[in-house]
Design a protein around this motif. Sequence first.
Motif, PDB file in Angstrom:
ATOM      1  N   PRO A 232       0.797  -1.207   0.001  1.00  0.00           N
ATOM      2  CA  PRO A 232       0.169   0.152   0.138  1.00  0.00           C
ATOM      3  C   PRO A 232       0.894   1.310   0.092  1.00  0.00           C
ATOM      4  O   PRO A 232       0.345   2.297  -0.394  1.00  0.00           O
ATOM      5  CB  PRO A 232      -0.832  -0.025   1.354  1.00  0.00           C
ATOM      6  CG  PRO A 232      -0.145  -0.967   2.202  1.00  0.00           C
ATOM      7  CD  PRO A 232       0.529  -1.935   1.148  1.00  0.00           C
ATOM      8  N   SER A 233       2.213   1.023   0.379  1.00  0.00           N
ATOM      9  CA  SER A 233       3.086   2.193   0.415  1.00  0.00           C
ATOM     10  C   SER A 233       3.861   2.492  -0.794  1.00  0.00           C
ATOM     11  O   SER A 233       4.776   3.707  -0.923  1.00  0.00           O
ATOM     12  CB  SER A 233       3.746   2.296   1.821  1.00  0.00           C
ATOM     13  OG  SER A 233       4.665   1.270   1.951  1.00  0.00           O
ATOM     14  N   PHE A 234       3.839   1.757  -1.789  1.00  0.00           N
ATOM     15  CA  PHE A 234       4.692   1.651  -2.827  1.00  0.00           C
ATOM     16  C   PHE A 234       3.867   1.138  -4.050  1.00  0.00           C
ATOM     17  O   PHE A 234       3.438  -0.040  -4.134  1.00  0.00           O
ATOM     18  CB  PHE A 234       5.951   0.970  -2.746  1.00  0.00           C
ATOM     19  CG  PHE A 234       6.988   1.085  -3.949  1.00  0.00           C
ATOM     20  CD1 PHE A 234       7.849   2.299  -3.603  1.00  0.00           C
ATOM     21  CD2 PHE A 234       7.171   0.316  -4.823  1.00  0.00           C
ATOM     22  CE1 PHE A 234       8.644   2.387  -5.121  1.00  0.00           C
ATOM     23  CE2 PHE A 234       7.950   0.319  -5.960  1.00  0.00           C
ATOM     24  CZ  PHE A 234       8.739   1.611  -5.627  1.00  0.00           C
ATOM     25  N   SER A 235       3.681   1.938  -5.161  1.00  0.00           N
ATOM     26  CA  SER A 235       2.719   1.390  -6.268  1.00  0.00           C
ATOM     27  C   SER A 235       3.722   0.967  -7.425  1.00  0.00           C
ATOM     28  O   SER A 235       4.666   1.469  -7.844  1.00  0.00           O
ATOM     29  CB  SER A 235       1.992   2.297  -6.788  1.00  0.00           C
ATOM     30  OG  SER A 235       2.620   3.620  -7.284  1.00  0.00           O
TER      31      SER A 235
ATOM     32  N   GLN B 163       5.605   9.983   2.523  1.00  0.00           N
ATOM     33  CA  GLN B 163       5.289  10.308   3.898  1.00  0.00           C
ATOM     34  C   GLN B 163       5.102   9.386   4.977  1.00  0.00           C
ATOM     35  O   GLN B 163       5.541   8.946   5.943  1.00  0.00           O
ATOM     36  CB  GLN B 163       4.501  11.475   4.116  1.00  0.00           C
ATOM     37  CG  GLN B 163       4.873  12.849   3.289  1.00  0.00           C
ATOM     38  CD  GLN B 163       6.083  13.396   3.985  1.00  0.00           C
ATOM     39  OE1 GLN B 163       6.409  13.386   5.160  1.00  0.00           O
ATOM     40  NE2 GLN B 163       6.888  14.146   3.188  1.00  0.00           N
ATOM     41  N   LYS B 164       3.874   8.443   4.114  1.00  0.00           N
ATOM     42  CA  LYS B 164       3.660   7.252   5.094  1.00  0.00           C
ATOM     43  C   LYS B 164       5.120   6.198   5.214  1.00  0.00           C
ATOM     44  O   LYS B 164       5.049   5.757   6.339  1.00  0.00           O
ATOM     45  CB  LYS B 164       2.561   6.584   4.367  1.00  0.00           C
ATOM     46  CG  LYS B 164       1.665   5.519   5.039  1.00  0.00           C
ATOM     47  CD  LYS B 164       0.670   4.702   4.161  1.00  0.00           C
ATOM     48  CE  LYS B 164      -0.258   5.532   3.428  1.00  0.00           C
ATOM     49  NZ  LYS B 164      -1.103   4.841   2.621  1.00  0.00           N
ATOM     50  N   TYR B 165       5.663   6.005   4.157  1.00  0.00           N
ATOM     51  CA  TYR B 165       6.631   4.987   4.182  1.00  0.00           C
ATOM     52  C   TYR B 165       7.670   5.427   5.363  1.00  0.00           C
ATOM     53  O   TYR B 165       8.231   4.708   6.171  1.00  0.00           O
ATOM     54  CB  TYR B 165       7.251   5.035   2.736  1.00  0.00           C
ATOM     55  CG  TYR B 165       8.518   3.824   2.805  1.00  0.00           C
ATOM     56  CD1 TYR B 165       8.420   2.606   2.870  1.00  0.00           C
ATOM     57  CD2 TYR B 165       9.933   4.487   2.870  1.00  0.00           C
ATOM     58  CE1 TYR B 165       9.596   1.840   2.916  1.00  0.00           C
ATOM     59  CE2 TYR B 165      11.000   3.523   2.799  1.00  0.00           C
ATOM     60  CZ  TYR B 165      10.718   2.319   2.704  1.00  0.00           C
ATOM     61  OH  TYR B 165      11.868   1.477   2.688  1.00  0.00           O
ATOM     62  N   TYR B 166       8.173   6.743   5.131  1.00  0.00           N
ATOM     63  CA  TYR B 166       9.300   7.081   6.110  1.00  0.00           C
ATOM     64  C   TYR B 166       8.764   7.393   7.776  1.00  0.00           C
ATOM     65  O   TYR B 166       9.367   7.177   8.560  1.00  0.00           O
ATOM     66  CB  TYR B 166       9.958   8.512   5.695  1.00  0.00           C
ATOM     67  CG  TYR B 166      10.727   8.084   4.495  1.00  0.00           C
ATOM     68  CD1 TYR B 166      11.957   7.423   4.645  1.00  0.00           C
ATOM     69  CD2 TYR B 166      10.442   8.672   3.022  1.00  0.00           C
ATOM     70  CE1 TYR B 166      12.773   7.050   3.607  1.00  0.00           C
ATOM     71  CE2 TYR B 166      11.348   8.545   2.228  1.00  0.00           C
ATOM     72  CZ  TYR B 166      12.424   7.801   2.485  1.00  0.00           C
ATOM     73  OH  TYR B 166      13.190   7.381   1.287  1.00  0.00           O
TER      74      TYR B 166
END
Length: 666
Positions: A503-506, A601-604
């Motif tokens: 969900p954090s990387f498409s 932003q979500k990933y980091y």
Amino acid sequence: MAIEEKNILNRIYLVAGLMFLFALAISIKLINIQFVDGDKYRELAEKHTVKNFVIPANRGNIYADDGSLLATSVPKYDIRFDAITASSKDFKENLKPLSEGLSAMFGKSVSHYQNKLRKARADKNRYLLIVKNLGYSDYIKVKNLPLFRKGPYRGGIIVEQRTVREHPIGKIAQRTVGDEAYDSPGTYTVGLEGAFNDMLTGKEGHRLKQKIAKGQWKPVYDENEIEPQDGLDVVSTINVNIQDIAHHALLKQLEYYEAEHGTVILMEVSTGAIKAVSNLGRTSSGGYYEKLNYAVGEAHEPGSTFKTMALMAALEDKVIDTSTVIDTGNGRKVFYGKAIHDAHYGGFGKISAAKALEVSSNIGLATIVDDHYAKNPNKFINRLKSWNLLEKTGVAIIGEGEPMIPQPGGKNWSRNALPSMSYGYGLHLTPLQILNFYNAIANDGVMVKPRFIKEVRKWNKKVKVYDTEITNPKICSDETLGAIQEILKNTVERGTGRSLYSPSFSMAGKTGTAQTEYWMPDWSKNRRYISSFAGYFPADNPKYSCIVIVHKPSIKKGFYGADVTGPVFKRIAQKVFTESRNIDAVEEIEKADPRIEKDFQKYYSKLQKPGAVIPNVTGMAGMDAISLLENLGLKVQVVGNGTVAKQSIESGETLKKGQQITLNLT
């Protein structure tokens, strides 16, 4: 008495006459040698005593895109000694200081060199080997030692120079960079070395040498008659960091699945610049090395990655739309006496055309193509032609594989050709040719020529720049393109590639699993497959396209593309994009699409949230572990190579930024 005297006189005349004729013949021969054939004999004599030796030019360097060296020519020097050239006085006075200098440089005792030089003098050795394979700085030091500094005539030093090709990053990308032919030293035919050989070669120099004892030669002068001119430098598109990521990601998967060989190619979407190519083949001992350039040269049946092309053709020709319902039945359907099966047990029943690609239904794609092109197969073939799929990409690297797509009337054509082609059988494409098409999808329909080179330089000045070359300005309509892009994205989110979804990387792409060598009589007992994944990332604003292909993985561990090659694609995609040092490129993508910025932003935030704990990285590849821990703000110290065997801070402990952790690798 008078008669006898007359006979004696006649004999004297005869002898005198013969002597005169002999002298005349000698004189004529001498005149002929001197004036008629003089040049010929003088040239012959000189040829046997003095000879012009060729001095190969230093090949130009090959650089990565950031200026890192991929291949360079290094001069090496052999030092020999003509023991009878120096005078007795010079030899005696300089023997000890020369021996001391050699001893200090090369470690053997002073007496060793004194005895060696004395023996050479006594034996009248004119070609005594002193040392081999010196670098330039050591060569200069030896050249300036006592006695040797007097030069070749008074000091007896003989210097032989040659060049050696070295690869600073080792064997990684060896087949892409290229190397000397095993059976022909100095000959380059593979990789960038072969493709740009004329530019890299330079112009050879010449040095005059005189023949001495035992067929040996020594330079006549201390300088070269004609100095060699270095070749031009080639700046490639290869990125060392991305190449390292791709290499290790592929290697890890090949080792786990005990596969025969595999390849990875990563291309920059907008420019066609190849940023990484890894080609690894298995050795008899079970290791892997850069064996052959599978990426460029190996054409094979692509399997399900070709279904994207088949569906696109039908959409572009408007014989269907994405919502057209296809009845795939119970997973088995016969076409012209040949049964086709779907991998899903029990079949998919009635599904949309879009769903057929998402779940990779062989029957679905075969039905679409056969229903709408059987009466006019050339319509389908011509669509493939318009996408350049029947042509080589034309990359500079020698040995590109020939695409093979059956055509009506050809030897490979049959009634089953169309349904078989629809799901990637009965045709051959190379990994690079497949990737080139997926890259065009990612590039909003613009097909660009893959390229391995940015520019050619001479003494740091640009001689030639290789810009992006568009080979097809628009492969299809925006409507078709948008539909395919959405389907490929959904394939990862909910289709055959759903195990790769994050969900954090498409990501967007298509899995592929093809039987290979299925015509062999032992196939049912020893099944062999080609696993693949082709796609691009990020899905909404692609920067890179990538293809991963693995041949003959161990079926005991798995063989589907989503299991074997998909994880390699995902690992490369996430590491390349999140760890890219090209901050400007990342910022540009973030600005272009707010969703990407949100994802970042979500990933980091996940990595850096307060109260985070030390993760367990035992068993992970060293490079993966380093990346993860550094992103968490830790300082990582590494001991060894390979996978993590032990970590100095146990998992579960509270994470403190700036803390140092040591990883012991196998």
